[in-house]
Design a protein around this motif. Sequence first.
Motif, mmCIF file in Angstrom:
data_model
loop_
_atom_site.group_PDB
_atom_site.id
_atom_site.type_symbol
_atom_site.label_atom_id
_atom_site.label_comp_id
_atom_site.label_asym_id
_atom_site.label_seq_id
_atom_site.Cartn_x
_atom_site.Cartn_y
_atom_site.Cartn_z
ATOM 1 N N UNK A 44 -2.420 0.860 -13.469
ATOM 2 C CA UNK A 44 -1.027 0.142 -13.787
ATOM 3 C C UNK A 44 -0.749 -0.300 -12.491
ATOM 4 N N UNK A 45 -1.208 0.104 -11.260
ATOM 5 C CA UNK A 45 -0.613 -0.630 -9.958
ATOM 6 C C UNK A 45 -1.348 -1.729 -10.012
ATOM 7 N N UNK A 46 -2.755 -2.049 -10.380
ATOM 8 C CA UNK A 46 -3.295 -3.250 -10.341
ATOM 9 C C UNK A 46 -2.699 -4.161 -11.424
ATOM 10 N N UNK A 47 -2.232 -3.675 -12.500
ATOM 11 C CA UNK A 47 -1.555 -4.544 -13.543
ATOM 12 C C UNK A 47 -0.283 -5.036 -12.827
ATOM 13 N N UNK A 48 0.243 -4.508 -12.172
ATOM 14 C CA UNK A 48 1.503 -5.183 -11.814
ATOM 15 C C UNK A 48 1.496 -5.772 -10.224
ATOM 16 N N UNK A 49 -0.012 -5.635 -9.878
ATOM 17 C CA UNK A 49 -0.010 -6.626 -8.677
ATOM 18 C C UNK A 49 -1.195 -7.211 -8.709
ATOM 19 N N UNK A 143 4.354 -7.523 3.477
ATOM 20 C CA UNK A 143 4.728 -7.712 2.105
ATOM 21 C C UNK A 143 4.425 -6.677 1.407
ATOM 22 N N UNK A 144 5.480 -5.755 0.768
ATOM 23 C CA UNK A 144 5.213 -4.707 0.151
ATOM 24 C C UNK A 144 4.652 -4.967 -1.268
ATOM 25 N N UNK A 145 3.619 -4.065 -1.738
ATOM 26 C CA UNK A 145 3.142 -4.163 -2.908
ATOM 27 C C UNK A 145 4.207 -3.416 -3.935
ATOM 28 N N UNK A 146 4.152 -3.953 -5.204
ATOM 29 C CA UNK A 146 4.836 -3.265 -6.284
ATOM 30 C C UNK A 146 4.271 -1.765 -6.474
ATOM 31 N N UNK A 150 1.953 7.152 -6.896
ATOM 32 C CA UNK A 150 1.481 7.533 -5.593
ATOM 33 C C UNK A 150 1.216 6.215 -4.712
ATOM 34 N N UNK A 151 0.853 5.207 -5.347
ATOM 35 C CA UNK A 151 0.193 3.935 -4.755
ATOM 36 C C UNK A 151 1.158 2.944 -4.592
ATOM 37 N N UNK A 152 1.083 2.374 -3.237
ATOM 38 C CA UNK A 152 2.076 1.332 -2.777
ATOM 39 C C UNK A 152 1.266 0.636 -1.646
ATOM 40 N N UNK A 153 1.951 0.801 -0.415
ATOM 41 C CA UNK A 153 0.982 0.059 0.606
ATOM 42 C C UNK A 153 1.679 -1.591 0.623
ATOM 43 N N UNK A 154 0.809 -2.293 1.556
ATOM 44 C CA UNK A 154 0.927 -3.762 1.815
ATOM 45 C C UNK A 154 -0.035 -4.704 1.251
ATOM 46 N N UNK A 155 0.296 -5.698 0.750
ATOM 47 C CA UNK A 155 -0.388 -6.673 0.362
ATOM 48 C C UNK A 155 -1.328 -7.035 1.818
ATOM 49 N N UNK A 156 -2.637 -7.450 1.563
ATOM 50 C CA UNK A 156 -3.591 -7.747 2.534
ATOM 51 C C UNK A 156 -4.309 -9.116 1.845
#
Length: 257
Positions: A44-49, A143-146, A150-156
Amino acid sequence: MTPKELRSQIRRGIFRSPTSGQCPGYVQANIAILPAQYAADFAEFCRRNPKACPVLAVSEPGSFELPELGEDIDIRTDISGYVSFLGGKHHEELQNLSDVWQDDLVTFAIGCSFSFDHLLASAGLPVRHLEMNVVSPVYVTDVANESVGPFGGELVVSMRPMSVSQTIQAIEVTSRHPRVHGAPVHFGDAGAIGINDIGRPDFGEPVFIREQEIPVFWACGVTPQRAILSAQLPLAFAHKPGHMLVTDLLIEDQSLV
């Protein structure tokens, strides 16, 4: 050399280098490997980012094969460099995962911008890291990921310098390939996305920027590694930045047009 031949060399320990420029015309993939209990949230993290995490394939738990991506792929051995994560920290680099593989591990293959470098070059556009024979510069932004679970972090992001007119062409070329990150996410002022020193990438190597060129940034598949770090999983693995899975998929078959 075909992708299968390259993977065979990697499996036998002959090829240990970054894969930029290898097997032009074929799709390369970032890899994230994590326990099955976290797979749904990560999917779902991948789907939203989707710009940073375009999923090409997902394995069954415990399986080290990805038949959608190529013949005879063994994800434990067919990448030229791996990294492991323990409790939200980088642990170590590994040459293969054969001795540490577990039956509950799920592999996510995520498209990589190395896949379209030859398309840019064929269009007469500069690909500076190939010109200089270095690993492309990669930066962690602010830039924060959606977040999901537990998954978040920043855009690379990865960076390729170009003139303004070349940037317009590059947008046209890469926007046709969303499965390998698609169009750039930013160009121009690096400070606007939290990059304070363009000459000091977080991963890869610096490249020179000529007069009249601007930095052009594409979402990068190291982003999932930031998400894994933020999740503080007890165990996870990924490709070493710059060391991708080279698949049997042709980039031309992944185009929107």
